[in-house]
Design a protein around this motif. Sequence first.
Motif, PDB file in Angstrom:
ATOM      1  N   LEU A  58      -1.880  19.942 -17.007  1.00 28.49           N
ATOM      2  CA  LEU A  58      -3.296  19.656 -16.732  1.00 28.49           C
ATOM      3  C   LEU A  58      -3.583  18.155 -16.807  1.00 28.49           C
ATOM      4  O   LEU A  58      -4.269  17.602 -15.947  1.00 28.49           O
ATOM      5  N   HIS A  59      -3.062  17.491 -17.828  1.00 26.93           N
ATOM      6  CA  HIS A  59      -3.269  16.051 -17.960  1.00 26.93           C
ATOM      7  C   HIS A  59      -2.691  15.312 -16.753  1.00 26.93           C
ATOM      8  O   HIS A  59      -3.352  14.472 -16.136  1.00 26.93           O
ATOM      9  N   THR A  60      -1.455  15.674 -16.417  1.00 26.10           N
ATOM     10  CA  THR A  60      -0.774  15.024 -15.289  1.00 26.10           C
ATOM     11  C   THR A  60      -1.530  15.261 -13.979  1.00 26.10           C
ATOM     12  O   THR A  60      -1.736  14.331 -13.189  1.00 26.10           O
ATOM     13  N   ALA A  61      -1.963  16.488 -13.769  1.00 28.99           N
ATOM     14  CA  ALA A  61      -2.637  16.826 -12.514  1.00 28.99           C
ATOM     15  C   ALA A  61      -3.980  16.104 -12.403  1.00 28.99           C
ATOM     16  O   ALA A  61      -4.317  15.553 -11.350  1.00 28.99           O
ATOM     17  N   LEU A  62      -4.726  16.098 -13.501  1.00 23.72           N
ATOM     18  CA  LEU A  62      -6.055  15.468 -13.452  1.00 23.72           C
ATOM     19  C   LEU A  62      -5.926  13.965 -13.205  1.00 23.72           C
ATOM     20  O   LEU A  62      -6.655  13.385 -12.392  1.00 23.72           O
ATOM     21  N   TYR A  63      -4.969  13.346 -13.878  1.00 26.34           N
ATOM     22  CA  TYR A  63      -4.691  11.928 -13.652  1.00 26.34           C
ATOM     23  C   TYR A  63      -4.271  11.689 -12.204  1.00 26.34           C
ATOM     24  O   TYR A  63      -4.742  10.764 -11.545  1.00 26.34           O
ATOM     25  N   SER A  64      -3.388  12.543 -11.705  1.00 23.22           N
ATOM     26  CA  SER A  64      -2.842  12.347 -10.358  1.00 23.22           C
ATOM     27  C   SER A  64      -3.891  12.575  -9.267  1.00 23.22           C
ATOM     28  O   SER A  64      -3.778  12.037  -8.171  1.00 23.22           O
ATOM     29  N   LEU A  65      -4.907  13.364  -9.582  1.00 20.88           N
ATOM     30  CA  LEU A  65      -6.017  13.548  -8.634  1.00 20.88           C
ATOM     31  C   LEU A  65      -6.905  12.305  -8.586  1.00 20.88           C
ATOM     32  O   LEU A  65      -7.776  12.199  -7.739  1.00 20.88           O
ATOM     33  N   GLY A  66      -6.708  11.401  -9.534  1.00 15.64           N
ATOM     34  CA  GLY A  66      -7.458  10.153  -9.516  1.00 15.64           C
ATOM     35  C   GLY A  66      -8.659  10.123 -10.443  1.00 15.64           C
ATOM     36  O   GLY A  66      -9.535   9.277 -10.289  1.00 15.64           O
ATOM     37  N   VAL A  67      -8.716  11.023 -11.417  1.00 14.64           N
ATOM     38  CA  VAL A  67      -9.820  10.988 -12.380  1.00 14.64           C
ATOM     39  C   VAL A  67      -9.637   9.780 -13.301  1.00 14.64           C
ATOM     40  O   VAL A  67      -8.570   9.577 -13.882  1.00 14.64           O
ATOM     41  N   LYS A  68     -10.697   8.972 -13.401  1.00 16.03           N
ATOM     42  CA  LYS A  68     -10.630   7.700 -14.125  1.00 16.03           C
ATOM     43  C   LYS A  68     -11.576   7.735 -15.327  1.00 16.03           C
ATOM     44  O   LYS A  68     -12.505   8.552 -15.358  1.00 16.03           O
ATOM     45  N   PRO A  69     -11.376   6.821 -16.297  1.00 16.34           N
ATOM     46  CA  PRO A  69     -12.305   6.738 -17.432  1.00 16.34           C
ATOM     47  C   PRO A  69     -13.749   6.663 -16.942  1.00 16.34           C
ATOM     48  O   PRO A  69     -14.048   5.929 -15.996  1.00 16.34           O
ATOM     49  N   GLY A  70     -14.614   7.461 -17.579  1.00 13.06           N
ATOM     50  CA  GLY A  70     -16.037   7.440 -17.227  1.00 13.06           C
ATOM     51  C   GLY A  70     -16.437   8.469 -16.177  1.00 13.06           C
ATOM     52  O   GLY A  70     -17.610   8.802 -16.060  1.00 13.06           O
ATOM     53  N   ASP A  71     -15.478   8.997 -15.425  1.00 10.46           N
ATOM     54  CA  ASP A  71     -15.812  10.048 -14.453  1.00 10.46           C
ATOM     55  C   ASP A  71     -16.287  11.303 -15.183  1.00 10.46           C
ATOM     56  O   ASP A  71     -15.897  11.554 -16.324  1.00 10.46           O
ATOM     57  N   GLU A  72     -17.101  12.080 -14.481  1.00 17.15           N
ATOM     58  CA  GLU A  72     -17.498  13.376 -15.037  1.00 17.15           C
ATOM     59  C   GLU A  72     -16.662  14.481 -14.417  1.00 17.15           C
ATOM     60  O   GLU A  72     -16.417  14.484 -13.215  1.00 17.15           O
ATOM     61  N   VAL A  73     -16.205  15.398 -15.273  1.00 17.73           N
ATOM     62  CA  VAL A  73     -15.432  16.544 -14.792  1.00 17.73           C
ATOM     63  C   VAL A  73     -16.091  17.817 -15.312  1.00 17.73           C
ATOM     64  O   VAL A  73     -16.294  17.973 -16.521  1.00 17.73           O
TER      65      VAL A  73
END
Length: 360
Positions: A58-73
């Motif tokens: 999950l961490h790898t996938a979310l990072y790889s999708l381009g989620v950055k500090p401050g984004d809302e998920v």
Amino acid sequence: MISIAKPNIDENEKKAVMEVLESGNLAQGLKVAELEKRFSKLCSTKHAIATSNGTTALHTALYSLGVKPGDEVITTPFTFVSTANCILMCQAKPVFTDIMEDTFNIDPAKIQITKNTKAIIPVDLFGQPYDYNSIKETAKNNILILEDAAQAVGAMLDNKPAGSLGNASCFSLYATKNIISGEGGIITTNDDFVKNKARLFRNHGQGQKYEYLELGYNYRMTDIQAAIGIEQLKKLDSFTEKRIRNATLLSSGLGGIDGLIIPYIKKNCKHVFHQYTIRITDEFRLSRSELIEKLKQNGISSSIFYPIPLHLHLPFRKMGYKKGDFPVAEKISEEVLSLPVHPSVTDEDIKKIVEVIQNV
Ligand SMILES: *Cc1c(COP(=O)(O)O)cnc(C)c1O
């Protein structure tokens, strides 16, 4: 005791592990590559990337999708903690949304997109795919979907496999899941960019050997785990059939009891019953804890997934969440009870479970 979960291991897994041990290649190698290939075939996706567990997937996938500090998920509060922790790991902000009472999955009608919303993580909870069609509609084009399919290997929605119902999807092969490798995770995706990022991220950000392109971690799976996973995958269909059969037997025995609500299966879904989860409402003759005790006295384990929704746990309370924020999740968490449904549960066991509950 009829247990709530049981690893299903036979000679094939033992043999496969011995072969790896004797090969001398214990870390990520050919077995991991084979497991990845089998998963991408199962999910009809271009790629699969194995990691050390479902949380690192999950961490790898979310990072790889381009989620950055401050984004809302956006995600559901009624899930295992990793679903929300991976958002914190990306230094993004978890935005919880209430669930639907029937499927326990995130309610598309309650999703509120803001200009900071970057992604949604719906969960295929207990083995039933989330409402992909409505969420896709809500998400529009520029919001990414990460499907948490940790509990749903083999499930389907409109004949599309879990693992293909998002821009990326994650599975867990933890020891109690529908198929296992002890610990293990798999990301599936059709996106080449996500695949490339994920392969870097799980391996120290390493491109060529000793060429470090960005921050990465050691999130690799070992060939020992993969060898178990491959053997388990070969048995997926028979495991799934048995779970569905057990669930069907339980539902025909437990349907129609006052105050007891059996699992709801959506028409277009293949629910793979990672958990068989009933609801014990006020009209039932016993309270939920009295029923748990009664079952226990009769040698039947049961379990509450999940007793407290995530927004009421400390790390999320600190962000301002409080009781009353998600009334459906809060109510459901007080009613749910999961009964044994795994492939080692026999017809005899089911009969006993049904009789004990009918006789209260
Ligand atoms: C099990 C699970 C995870 C985490 O997987 P691990 O392999 O235990 O890290 C994430 N999400 C859900 C919904 C799970 O059930």
